[in-house]
Design an enzyme around this catalytic site. Structure first.
Site, PDB file in Angstrom:
ATOM      1  CB  SER A   1      12.741  22.410 -16.023  1.00 54.82           C
ATOM      2  OG  SER A   1      12.008  23.617 -16.099  1.00 54.82           O
TER       3      SER A   1
ATOM      4  CG  HIS B   1      -1.674  -1.250   1.430  1.00 55.22           C
ATOM      5  ND1 HIS B   1      -2.895  -1.530   0.874  1.00 55.22           N
ATOM      6  CD2 HIS B   1      -1.329  -2.356   2.147  1.00 55.22           C
ATOM      7  CE1 HIS B   1      -3.288  -2.745   1.241  1.00 55.22           C
ATOM      8  NE2 HIS B   1      -2.352  -3.267   2.009  1.00 55.22           N
TER       9      HIS B   1
ATOM     10  CD  GLU C   1       8.898  12.017 -15.581  1.00 57.01           C
ATOM     11  OE1 GLU C   1       8.029  12.768 -16.034  1.00 57.01           O
ATOM     12  OE2 GLU C   1       9.943  12.442 -15.062  1.00 57.01           O
TER      13      GLU C   1
ATOM     14  CE  LYS D   1      11.801  19.389 -11.356  1.00 51.92           C
ATOM     15  NZ  LYS D   1      10.480  19.554 -11.987  1.00 51.92           N
TER      16      LYS D   1
END
Ligand code: ARG
Length: 466
Positions: free
Chosen positions: A276, A155, A289, A282
């Site tokens: 970024s 979980h 991804e 970043k």
């Protein structure tokens, strides 16, 4: 050139011509297509269906077309509907009218599916190799960095301490089953469709076994309708690809979490990250991804093809031309993702201190505590309740399990003795999980040894003849 112009009085509309054409995507089948034609021509000659001289001329011409295509010297023409048409036109330009004899006793329906079967077989050999590479990268990291203790989750809540090695190795076993699904699919791609004709076989005395042997197929289709109409091998490939991508996607998701500041378990190499345009600080885990995103795309390819197939009457329908883009997209995507993930795994930096700090959570060894009482004879259910009470009181008093004193333990149960303080250490928790497949260091060693064997086997999975 058209392979079917005879019965038509007018040309198709331009948009129809474009709509109907598959050359833009089936061009990549030129090697398979020419191999299939070479085998067919050879068989036509040997069986005397065409003369040996005609067969020789066709074979020579086909080889020249192949060379032109390999060297990127073949000029495709606007009217080439598909790769089969292009090759036949090219052949005609080289050897003249006799080229037309190549079409004896076969149709584009059995030819197109035979090309695709060959393509799938070759592709599966590449996929299993790439899966083996990723398995090897994971196993290497499990061997070098695997001893680090980290939290295991259920979980997404800290559950029990595990090791990084144990976590990484779980994906190795998933990937091995993925490879097995591809290898199994290959046995069903490995059926020669050629010789099924358009749908009903042929009146010519063809020798399908000869063609099968020449092309490296171990079986021939037993029913001509089935031979041209089904694409179950494509569906199986896509299902195997979608499942593999799902595994990669779960791992990618974990890497995205692990490389966040909040987790800080790992750093992704700059070579697999991007930045970024607005936030100068970043460093984003784009490789992971994209893999996660592309899993959706491959699942889409599977869904697309299942949907194409589900209402088709036998035998060939033009809908089947859709098999190629879905297959190629999934195959290209999967192979790219496997390569990228291998690179990501090889270049990750793990932070063993952050991982072990995260594992050293207030109650992560509560199960060990309950096991302790159960070993001393208490029913596990009762032990579970007592430890639950200990946790409840700790939460109330803002204490950790390791803050509980011996006297306090004794108050909960007289079965508690000094050695309980050892049992609740995370390192001990890991070491004591010696059950087969458990997280103990010895078990990790046997997993790694087993994986080395599996990887070697996958690398040898190439079926003879390919
Ligand atoms: N380009 C077609 C395909 O990929 C070849 C088969 C065409 N057959 C036909 N009967 N029109 O499926």
């Amino acid at each position: 050139m058209k392979l079917w112009g005879g019965r038509f009085e007018t040309e198709p509309a331009e948009i129809m011509e474009e709509f109907n054409a598959s050359l833009s995507f089936d061009r990549r089948l030129y090697r398979e297509d020419i191999a299939v034609s070479l085998a067919h021509a050879m068989m036509l000659g040997k069986t005397g269906i065409i003369t040996a001289d005609d067969a020789k001329a066709i074979i020579k011409g086909l080889k020249e077309v192949l060379t032109d295509m390999e060297k990127d010297k073949f000029v495709y023409s606007h009217g080439d509907e598909d790769i089969h048409t292009a090759v036949e036109r090219g052949l005609g330009e080289k050897i003249g009218e006799v080229a037309g004899k190549l079409r004896t006793g076969r149709s584009r329906n059995d030819q197109a599916v035979t090309d695709l079967r060959l393509y799938v077989m070759t592709d599966i050999d590449q996929v299993t190799e790439l899966v083996a590479e990723l398995m090897a990268a994971l196993t290497d990291r499990a061997e070098t960095d695997g001893g680090a203790i980290m939290p295991g989750y259920t979980h997404l809540q800290k559950a029990q301490p595990i090791t990084l090695g144990h976590h990484l190795m779980s994906y190795v076993f998933m990937l091995d089953r993925d490879a097995a699904r591809f290898v199994s699919c290959r046995t069903r791609a490995d059926i020669l469709s050629l010789g099924s004709g358009a749908l009903a076989g042929t009146t010519f005395p063809i020798d399908r076994d000869m063609v099968a042997k020449e092309l490296g197929f171990t079986k021939i289709s037993a029913n001509s309708l089935d031979g041209v109409a089904d694409r179950d091998f494509v569906l199986e490939y896509l299902a195997a690809a979608a499942i593999t991508m799902t595994h990669l996607s779960r791992f990618a998701e974990e890497l995205i979490l692990w490389t966040s500041r909040e987790f800080g378990f790992a750093k992704m190499s700059e070579s697999f990250s991007t930045g970024s345009s607005i936030m100068p600080q970043k460093k984003n885990p784009d490789a992971a991804e994209l893999v996660r995103g592309k899993a959706g795309r491959v699942t889409g390819d599977l869904m697309a093809m299942l949907t194409v197939m589900k209402g088709l009457p036998l035998a060939y329908n033009k809908d089947l031309q859709e098999d190629k883009e879905a297959l190629f997209d999934a195959a290209d995507t999967l192979k790219k993702c496997l390569r990228v993930m291998t690179g990501v795994v090889q270049t990750l930096t793990f932070d063993a201190v952050r991982m072990s700090k995260a594992a050293d959570d207030d109650f992560i060894t509560a199960t060990d505590l309950a096991d302790y009482l159960a070993v001393k004879g208490m029913p596990f259910s009762a032990a579970h309740t007592i430890v639950g009470n200990i946790v409840k009181i700790c939460v109330r008093k803002n204490k950790r399990l390791t803050d509980v004193t011996m006297e306090e333990y004794k108050d909960f149960s007289p079965l508690f003795e000094r050695d309980v303080l050892d049992v609740i250490r995370i390192k001990r928790s890991v070491e004591r999980r010696v059950s087969a497949g458990g997280v103990s260091p010895d078990q990790l060693k046997s997993q790694i040894a087993a994986a080395r064997g599996m990887i070697a086997e996958r690398r040898n999975d190439k079926t003879p003849g390919t």
